[in-house]
Design a protein around this motif. Sequence first.
Motif, short mmCIF file in Angstrom:
data_model
loop_
_atom_site.label_atom_id
_atom_site.label_comp_id
_atom_site.label_asym_id
_atom_site.label_seq_id
_atom_site.Cartn_x
_atom_site.Cartn_y
_atom_site.Cartn_z
N PHE A 113 -1.44 3.83 8.17
CA PHE A 113 -1.30 4.99 9.08
C PHE A 113 0.05 5.63 8.82
O PHE A 113 1.08 4.96 8.86
N HIS A 168 5.77 1.51 27.88
CA HIS A 168 4.95 0.47 27.24
C HIS A 168 5.28 -0.92 27.79
O HIS A 168 6.32 -1.10 28.44
N GLY A 225 0.25 10.44 11.29
CA GLY A 225 -0.97 10.74 12.04
C GLY A 225 -2.25 10.70 11.23
O GLY A 225 -3.32 11.01 11.75
N ASN A 233 -0.89 0.27 16.27
CA ASN A 233 -0.05 0.11 15.07
C ASN A 233 1.34 -0.39 15.44
O ASN A 233 2.13 -0.69 14.55
N ARG A 262 7.49 11.21 17.94
CA ARG A 262 6.24 11.05 17.18
C ARG A 262 6.41 11.53 15.75
O ARG A 262 5.93 10.88 14.81
P1 NAD Z 1 1.07 10.44 16.30
O1 NAD Z 1 1.62 11.55 15.47
O2 NAD Z 1 1.02 10.59 17.76
O3 NAD Z 1 1.82 9.09 15.96
C1 NAD Z 1 2.93 9.00 15.10
C2 NAD Z 1 3.79 7.84 15.52
O4 NAD Z 1 4.42 8.14 16.75
C3 NAD Z 1 3.06 6.54 15.77
O5 NAD Z 1 2.88 5.79 14.60
C4 NAD Z 1 3.99 5.86 16.75
O6 NAD Z 1 5.05 5.26 16.05
C5 NAD Z 1 4.52 7.00 17.57
N1 NAD Z 1 3.75 7.25 18.82
C6 NAD Z 1 2.71 8.11 18.99
N2 NAD Z 1 2.28 8.08 20.26
C7 NAD Z 1 3.06 7.20 20.90
C8 NAD Z 1 3.10 6.73 22.23
N3 NAD Z 1 2.27 7.21 23.19
N4 NAD Z 1 4.02 5.81 22.54
C9 NAD Z 1 4.89 5.33 21.61
N5 NAD Z 1 4.90 5.74 20.34
C10 NAD Z 1 4.00 6.65 20.00
O7 NAD Z 1 -0.35 10.13 15.72
P2 NAD Z 1 -1.74 10.63 16.28
O8 NAD Z 1 -2.71 10.59 15.16
O9 NAD Z 1 -1.56 11.91 17.04
O10 NAD Z 1 -2.12 9.45 17.31
C11 NAD Z 1 -3.38 9.41 17.92
C12 NAD Z 1 -3.26 8.91 19.34
O11 NAD Z 1 -2.84 7.54 19.34
C13 NAD Z 1 -2.25 9.66 20.18
O12 NAD Z 1 -2.77 9.79 21.49
C14 NAD Z 1 -1.04 8.75 20.18
O13 NAD Z 1 -0.23 8.88 21.34
C15 NAD Z 1 -1.69 7.37 20.12
N6 NAD Z 1 -0.75 6.40 19.51
C16 NAD Z 1 -0.08 5.62 20.35
C17 NAD Z 1 0.84 4.71 19.85
C18 NAD Z 1 1.59 3.84 20.81
O14 NAD Z 1 1.35 3.89 22.00
N7 NAD Z 1 2.53 3.01 20.39
C19 NAD Z 1 1.03 4.58 18.48
C20 NAD Z 1 0.27 5.42 17.62
C21 NAD Z 1 -0.62 6.33 18.17
#
Ligand code: NAD
Length: 164
Positions: free
Chosen positions: A146, A126, A149, A37, A7
């Motif tokens: 984005f 996924h 975070g 995203n 992340r």
């Molecule tokens: P974050 O810091 O979790 O996200 C930063 C990056 O990490 C994202 O842009 C993505 O590339 C990756 N990421 C984060 N969660 C992931 C997941 N479960 N699977 C695969 N890649 C992931 O940002 P945040 O503000 O804490 O996010 C908010 C919520 O949205 C969290 O629960 C996060 O897990 C979810 N999210 C999921 C994905 C995803 O599934 N691809 C992407 C972004 C955010």
Amino acid sequence: VTPLQMRKALGRFASGVTIVTTAESEDDASVHGMTANAFTSVSLDPPLVLISIANRAKMNERINKTGKYGVSILATDQEPLSLHFAGAAHQPDLVRFVWRREVPLLEGALVHLACSVDASYPAGDHMLHVGRVEQLWYDDGHPLVFYTGSFRSLELLRDDPWGF
Ligand code: NAD
Ligand code: FAD
């Protein structure tokens, strides 16, 4: 490599923000939407895009049923929608759908893609859904970004660096 490291690292790849939508019938009440995203352009001919949806998200089952999905690329002023469709802030009054090829899309977005599912592949925690773009629409505007975070807007460094 831990999930947190993933992340932290991947959060430094700045992206746009989309709302993925799908519906079983052309009726606002049957729409399901979520913020994503993990979206990319794949092929121009045929026109293909890709979304990556967590196995635990309700969206997977919906897309498997309908065989189609919409991608709305959000404008800066649509940040509240990205929180709403991530389940982080309840703002149903802001939600307005428009329909293209029986696919719901978010009013006010910069881009609308109406896609039919070309193929779906499991990938770790996924599912990857490759979509064939059946119809698209776009407008000028300011994209929502984005990064690490948080939501941002885009800054122009230089006009036309490639001379296109
Ligand atoms: P974050 O810091 O979790 O996200 C930063 C990056 O990490 C994202 O842009 C993505 O590339 C990756 N990421 C984060 N969660 C992931 C997941 N479960 N699977 C695969 N890649 C992931 O940002 P945040 O503000 O804490 O996010 C908010 C919520 O949205 C969290 O629960 C996060 O897990 C979810 N999210 C999921 C994905 C995803 O599934 N691809 C992407 C972004 C955010
Ligand atoms: P839910 O969590 O049930 O629905 C999502 C929200 O949308 C709920 O609040 C629901 O009330 C609302 N909603 C749904 N349909 C409608 C409707 N018709 N009218 C009004 N409101 C409605 N996850 C991924 O798997 N892949 C990603 O690429 C991804 N990227 C993300 C990027 C960002 C910036 C953020 C913030 C989150 C991202 N997520 C991603 C996480 C994902 O958005 C959430 O986990 C989401 O809650 C999963 O949705 P769900 O299908 O399980 O449905």
